[in-house]
Design an enzyme around this catalytic site. Structure first.
Site, PDB file in Angstrom:
ATOM      1  CB  ILE A 185      -2.218   8.478  -5.243  1.00 45.10           C
ATOM      2  CG1 ILE A 185      -1.213   8.977  -4.204  1.00 45.10           C
ATOM      3  CG2 ILE A 185      -3.282   7.597  -4.598  1.00 45.10           C
ATOM      4  CD1 ILE A 185      -1.799   9.882  -3.149  1.00 45.10           C
TER       5      ILE A 185
ATOM      6  CB  ILE B  81      -0.931   0.019   1.231  1.00 44.61           C
ATOM      7  CG1 ILE B  81      -1.774  -1.252   1.295  1.00 44.61           C
ATOM      8  CG2 ILE B  81      -1.842   1.247   1.181  1.00 44.61           C
ATOM      9  CD1 ILE B  81      -2.646  -1.343   2.540  1.00 44.61           C
ATOM     10  N   GLY B  82       0.883   1.973  -1.104  1.00 42.50           N
ATOM     11  CA  GLY B  82       1.763   3.121  -1.253  1.00 42.50           C
ATOM     12  C   GLY B  82       3.137   2.665  -1.688  1.00 42.50           C
TER      13      GLY B  82
ATOM     14  CD1 TRP C 116       9.509   6.109  -9.187  1.00 38.68           C
ATOM     15  CD2 TRP C 116       9.807   6.766  -7.072  1.00 38.68           C
ATOM     16  NE1 TRP C 116       9.327   7.472  -9.147  1.00 38.68           N
ATOM     17  CE2 TRP C 116       9.497   7.907  -7.850  1.00 38.68           C
ATOM     18  CE3 TRP C 116      10.011   6.944  -5.704  1.00 38.68           C
ATOM     19  CZ2 TRP C 116       9.417   9.189  -7.319  1.00 38.68           C
ATOM     20  CZ3 TRP C 116       9.926   8.214  -5.167  1.00 38.68           C
ATOM     21  CH2 TRP C 116       9.640   9.320  -5.977  1.00 38.68           C
ATOM     22  N   GLY C 117       8.434   1.200  -6.374  1.00 39.62           N
ATOM     23  CA  GLY C 117       8.487  -0.255  -6.420  1.00 39.62           C
ATOM     24  C   GLY C 117       9.744  -0.881  -5.868  1.00 39.62           C
TER      25      GLY C 117
ATOM     26  CB  CYS D  11      12.893  16.557   7.507  1.00 39.30           C
ATOM     27  SG  CYS D  11      11.282  17.252   7.016  1.00 39.30           S
TER      28      CYS D  11
END
Length: 388
Positions: free
Chosen positions: A201, A177-178, A181-182, A358
């Protein structure tokens, strides 16, 4: 890159005479930060507007002032590390962000219709752009630096850690899920002989996935919202996607995972998280980086999973995200000249602010990175934790 405003003696005098100068100076002193000091983490202020914007709008005003070149710091990551460790952000309560806070609490900002916005705004910037910043597998989540010395090694270690935590076996069918780029799907298919279905998405990510499928890997990319799937899988993973789900959708997300997971399967949830339950998404990140993002707390995840899953394991390696983000920053900085003409100087300052602030947040332990292993209805005899 965008040069900061040139400071003159007149500008410097105006800054020191600004009505908020003494208050801000005293506030920053608690974090061992000086205005126009000589140390790498000191704040170089080029316009007195920075004070008013930061005090009125918090990180939104501070970030936009930085993007405009109104202030700088050679080591932006260290500036924010000191700021957060000293809880300076909690000492500033911006008056202009009340609507933002109410909007986050009262509105479903991650509805099916709104959920596609982050894909268009962030993940569709260009596959070539991300290919230069990320590792060779294009893994846009935290690496696992336990025994790794390079970004590539840290990301492969993370992918393998997940495969072993899920006890993957040849022939298993996995839902991602999500899927980004695999990177996980390709790694798991290559090394563990599994078949994968990935949901994204982002059209750019889905297009990139077609190249993996052409190599003959048993991976399928679907441009699809997670709420639309209703199939059975041997295991489910979700790496760096839950941050986009939103508190009003946490329970539905867990219900989707529950209905799609076979009774003897495992679900691994890899997500950034916050230390407190009741908080508001960062307004600058929300506006410029991840629209409608919403970091969960441990309590919120526990509430969402309650009655559906047993939490078999919870692993925090948030400090590793600091190293990952700094590695991304080095790659971004090195390759920036080839993208400067496309994205422009303001984008450079925005991206620098994003990556380094971040990194500082993870360094300061202000936010975390968790891997949850969930099972239904729980493993008889218990789950054997794997950490290395």
């Amino acid at each position: 890159m965008n040069a900061p405003l040139k400071e003159t003696s007149t500008t410097s005098k105006a800054i020191e005479q600004h009505k908020s100068y003494r208050f801000v100076t005293d506030l920053l002193a608690r974090a061992d930060i000086q205005i126009n000091g000589t140390r790498p983490w000191d704040m170089q202020v080029h316009s007195s507007d920075v004070f008013d914007r930061a005090l009125a709008e918090g990180n939104l005003g501070l970030g936009e002032a930085y993007m405009a070149g109104h202030w700088d710091a050679k080591r932006l990551d260290e500036f924010f590390f000191r700021l957060l460790r000293a809880d300076i952000d909690k000492a500033v309560q911006p008056s202009k962000l009340v609507f933002h806070a109410l909007r986050a609490k009262l509105t479903n900002l991650q509805s099916v219709k709104r959920a596609w916005k982050v894909g268009e705004a962030h993940y569709d910037l260009g596959n070539d752009f991300y290919a230069t910043m990320l590792d060779k597998r294009m893994t846009y989540t935290c690496g696992y630096w336990h025994d790794a010395e390079t970004l590539d090694a840290a990301q492969e270690a993370k992918l393998d850690l997940i495969c072993r935590k899920l006890d993957l076996k040849p022939g298993m069918r996995i839902l991602d899920i999500g899927c980004g780029w695999g990177s996980f799907m390709a790694y798991a298919a290559e090394h563990y002989g599994v078949e994968c279905v990935g949901l994204t998405i982002s059209r750019e990510q889905a297009d990139y996935g077609k190249s993996l499928m052409k190599k003959g890997l048993p991976v399928e990319f679907r441009l699809q919202d997670y709420r639309e799937i209703d199939e059975q899988f041997d295991a489910i993973i979700s790496i760096g996607m839950f941050e986009h789900v939103g508190r009003k959708n946490h329970r539905e997300y867990m219900e989707v995972a529950h209905r799609c997971l076979k009774d003897d399967g495992l679900f691994l949830l890899h997500t950034i998280g916050k230390n407190v339950r009741e908080s508001t998404p960062d307004p600058w990140i929300d506006k410029y980086i991840f629209p409608n993002g919403d970091l969960p707390s441990i309590g919120q995840i526990g509430d969402a999973a309650g009655g559906l899953f047993v939490t078999e394991d919870l692993h925090n390696f948030g400090a590793d995200y600091d190293k990952t983000l700094m590695a991304w920053w080095e790659n971004f900085e090195h390759h920036w000249p080839q993208f400067q003409g496309r994205y422009g100087d303001e984008f450079y300052r925005m991206w620098r602010y994003y990556l380094l602030s971040c990194a500082a947040a993870f360094r300061a332990r202000d936010i975390q990175l968790w891997q949850w292993v969930l099972a239904k209805p729980g493993i008889v005899g218990g789950y054997q934790r794997i950490t290395s």
